[in-house]
Design an enzyme around this catalytic site. Structure first.
Site, PDB file in Angstrom:
ATOM      1  N   ASP A  42      41.714  18.394 -59.349  1.00 61.99           N
ATOM      2  CA  ASP A  42      42.179  17.016 -59.373  1.00 61.99           C
ATOM      3  C   ASP A  42      42.987  16.766 -58.092  1.00 61.99           C
ATOM      4  OD1 ASP A  42      44.694  18.212 -59.757  1.00 61.99           O
ATOM      5  OD2 ASP A  42      44.760  17.725 -61.892  1.00 61.99           O
ATOM      6  N   TYR A  43      43.630  15.610 -58.006  1.00 57.96           N
ATOM      7  CA  TYR A  43      44.390  15.278 -56.794  1.00 57.96           C
ATOM      8  C   TYR A  43      45.599  16.178 -56.587  1.00 57.96           C
ATOM      9  CZ  TYR A  43      41.474  11.182 -56.264  1.00 57.96           C
ATOM     10  OH  TYR A  43      40.399  10.356 -56.088  1.00 57.96           O
TER      11      TYR A  43
END
Length: 163
Positions: A42-43
């Protein structure tokens, strides 16, 4: 009691699983190395939960290939092995740039049902990231029905894998 509650009661605690994984070190595990790339995360750089499932499948397919069963050939012969049950326990998150080992083995084979066990561990074996189990069944692709028995070559190879 709900099915969810029943399932949680069957899953050992993290400390119990880590003890089991220590005992399992001498068993017939197939090991598949992985590296966490940006597209797995994910980020925040934490591995997305579904990436673990992909690695489990890659390890299973590589394990089958190592014993002479090419999954593409199996499918071409009209036999598929879809997942019918999946249980995963996430212990600790992998992060971008880390490496790990996906360990897999068959732990049960009854008729056309094959149960695979998994552990994803750090390369030094000190950290368990995930434990899980996957149940597959042999399906006739043309008829779309569960087969009566595994193809002989598959069954024989899987028996050797368990020895």
């Amino acid at each position: 009691m709900s099915e969810t509650t029943d399932l949680r009661a069957q899953i050992p605690s993290t400390s119990a699983i880590e003890k089991l994984s220590y005992q399992a070190m001498s068993a017939n595990w197939f090991e598949y190395p992985i590296v966490v790339y940006p597209h797995h995360t994910d980020y925040g750089g934490i591995v997305w939960h579904g990436a673990y499932l992909t690695w489990m499948e890659e390890a299973r397919v590589a394990c089958l290939k190592s014993i002479g069963i090419d999954f593409a050939d199996l499918v071409a012969m009209g036999c598929d092995l879809p997942v019918v049950d999946l249980s995963v326990r996430y212990h600790r998150a992998l992060k971008m740039g880390e490496s790990a080992i996906v360990k897999t083995r068959t732990i049960d084979m009854e008729g056309v049902r094959i149960v695979w066990e998994y552990e994803i561990q750090s390369v030094d074996r000190d950290v368990v990231y995930l434990t899980g189990m996957v149940t597959l069944v042999a399906v006739d692709r043309e008829k779309g029905k569960i087969m009566r028995q595994l193809p002989t070559t598959v069954k024989d190879a899987l028996v050797k894998l368990r020895e």
